[in-house]
Design an enzyme around this catalytic site. Structure first.
Site, short mmCIF file in Angstrom:
data_model
loop_
_atom_site.label_atom_id
_atom_site.label_comp_id
_atom_site.label_asym_id
_atom_site.label_seq_id
_atom_site.Cartn_x
_atom_site.Cartn_y
_atom_site.Cartn_z
N LYS A 113 0.86 -1.14 0.06
CA LYS A 113 0.00 -0.16 0.01
C LYS A 113 0.92 1.30 -0.05
O LYS A 113 0.37 2.54 -0.31
CB LYS A 113 -1.14 -0.12 1.06
C1 LIG Z 1 -4.16 -4.72 0.95
C2 LIG Z 1 -3.41 -5.93 0.64
C3 LIG Z 1 -3.73 -7.00 0.00
C4 LIG Z 1 -4.76 -6.63 -0.91
O1 LIG Z 1 -4.82 -5.87 -2.10
P1 LIG Z 1 -6.10 -5.37 -2.58
O2 LIG Z 1 -5.59 -4.25 -3.39
O3 LIG Z 1 -7.10 -5.06 -1.59
O4 LIG Z 1 -6.57 -6.48 -3.34
C5 LIG Z 1 -2.91 -8.01 -0.24
N1 LIG Z 1 -1.73 -8.06 0.53
C6 LIG Z 1 -1.28 -7.19 1.23
C7 LIG Z 1 -0.28 -7.54 2.38
C8 LIG Z 1 -2.22 -5.90 1.74
O5 LIG Z 1 -1.84 -5.08 2.56
#
Ligand SMILES: *Cc1c(COP(=O)(O)O)cnc(C)c1O
Length: 467
Positions: A113
């Site tokens: 993120k």
């Molecule tokens: C948020 C997240 C995901 C999922 O991503 P999306 O964009 O919601 O599909 C997968 N792995 C980690 C470590 C995350 O923080």
């Protein structure tokens, strides 16, 4: 470039207009009117670029209301070795023949993120400064999103963050990461309840439209278009690292929850990047796997708690964007499915004719369980001496199930194993390594408030801290 809503609102908006927004006024999600097409000459020119230069090129195709020199400065300030740990920003490593791991998790909070949120922090500060406005971000988190938002917004002018989390329920690492921030514009509020209580408070505050407007309350959730756009860049960066010449097909395996990450892959593919398959991996919360197998989208009552917690979702908030494209951008049908039908029936089933084109978009899917995660983490450690986190393990497991002969598979690494030490110990009997900068994190002084499950108390706290 103008942006439209998936639900048919006739108004078109510029990038800067939707930057600070969540949903479109009609409840839909924003998408560009069309996807810019990248031809062979452009791909050839981009292949040699560093990450920040590549990001500037891609963002420029979607953003025409920020002067190029300003956009370049914002991008250059975001994708640096100091913030993302390596010069490559999203370095690729080979695991075995034809299987690679692209690290998206070398940012400040060790999860993917950061890739988008770090840019969002700079874009928000810039746009708010340009307008002479302020924004107070209110959010609820059970871990990754909240910390990524706080590390992106810390110290930014014009922005304050009020982040609710369930008191004592995040992992010790996540608590230490968030609560050790000492920046005056970051407010950690630990609610004496569970994550749903936090979300209910955010909803209650947001539903008080007068309060929301008066105090300029906003969000940074995963439906924000700028976040999705920032993520498109690493699909190109991964492609250039894993292939030798342009035109070679490549597949990506994506650990998925809210469909934000893989939706960026869909955008990259729609722009003309030669992606063979987009492999969507879920954990036990398999609402998306069910859809890609059957055409049936069935929202679950509540998410199951798993050892890949950032994928624990009951519905996928970005999914409407893909369905809109799948339906040939039929906004009336999209509105019907995600509006009335979803509200009435808790889901929908596409007709065979509507669902058939999904394969043409490159999507395939699979699911992974706790036992699969343990086996994949253990195997990856024993055979390759590489530790991967629980989410990446879901991606690797499902990615291997969808390999095509001669087509390399890039698994997106969405977090570092240090964040999920308990499961790593269970799988390998060893402690995951932690980046040097985060040694001793748990011993740092903490700054947070504890509050009862009460929206009124939270509102008062916000109003008292706007000066
Ligand atoms: C948020 C997240 C995901 C999922 O991503 P999306 O964009 O919601 O599909 C997968 N792995 C980690 C470590 C995350 O923080």
């Amino acid at each position: 470039m103008r942006y439209l809503s998936t639900r048919g609102d006739p108004e078109r908006r510029g990038f800067s207009d939707i930057l600070l927004e969540g949903l479109a006024p009609d409840g839909g999600l924003y998408l560009p009117e069309r996807y810019p097409q990248v031809d062979a000459a452009t791909l050839a020119r981009w292949r040699g670029l560093g990450y920040a230069d590549l990001a500037f090129e891609i963002l420029s195709l979607f953003i025409d209301d920020i002067p190029p020199a300003d956009l370049r400065r914002l991008v250059d300030a975001t994708y640096t070795e100091a913030i993302f740990g390596t010069k490559a920003i999203t370095p690729l490593r080979r695991l075995e023949d034809g299987v690679f791991i692209e690290a998206l998790s070398n940012g400040p909070t060790l999860a993917f993120k950061d890739m988008a949120m770090q840019l969002l922090g700079n874009l928000f500060e810039y746009e708010l400064g340009r307008r002479g406005e302020q924004l107070n971000i209110l959010g609820a988190t059970s871990g990754d999103t909240g910390s990524a938002a706080e590390y992106a917004m810390r110290g930014k002018k014009g922005v304050r963050v009020f982040m609710l989390s369930p008191n004592g329920r995040m992992s010790p690492f996540q608590q230490a990461q968030m609560f050790s921030l000492q920046d005056a514009n970051i407010h950690n509020i630990a609610i004496e309840g569970v994550f749903d209580d936090c979300q209910d408070i955010v909803k209650a505050v947001s539903n008080d439209l007068e309060f929301k407007r008066r105090n300029r309350i906003g969000t940074v959730n995963s439906i924000n278009w700028a976040r999705l756009l920032a993520q498109v860049v690493y699909y190109f960066a991964g492609y250039f690292q894993a292939t030798k010449v342009n035109g070679e097909p490549l597949s990506f395996a994506v650990p998925s929850g809210n469909f934000g990450n893989i939706c960026a892959g869909h955008v990259a593919r729609s722009m003309g990047l030669p992606i063979r398959r987009l492999v969507l991996a879920t954990n036990e919360n398999d609402v998306l796997d069910e859809f890609f197998r059957s055409g049936r989208y069935r929202v679950r009552g509540a998410a199951v708690e798993t050892s890949s917690p950032s994928m624990d979702i009951s519905k996928a908030s970005n999914f409407e964007r893909f369905v809109f494209d799948l339906l040939g951008r039929d906004s009336a049908r999209t509105r019907e499915l995600f509006g009335a039908t979803l509200a009435r029936e808790g889901g929908f089933t596409l007709t065979p004719a509507e669902f058939a084109p999904a394969a043409g978009f490159g999507f395939v899917s699979g699911r992974s369980t706790h036992a699969d995660r343990l086996a994949t983490i253990r195997d990856t450690w024993q055979r390759f001496g590489t530790m991967i986190d629980t989410h990446t393990a879901d991606g690797l497991k499902v990615g291997r199930e969808h390999r095509d002969a001669g087509v390399p598979m890039v698994v997106l690494e969405t977090a570092q194993p240090a964040k999920f030490a308990e499961t790593i110990r269970e799988a390998t009997g060893r402690e995951p390594e932690r980046p040097a900068a985060l040694q001793g994190l748990e011993a740092l002084p903490r700054r947070f408030m504890v509050m009862a499950v009460d929206a009124g108390t939270v509102k008062r706290y916000i109003e008292e801290h706007l000066q």
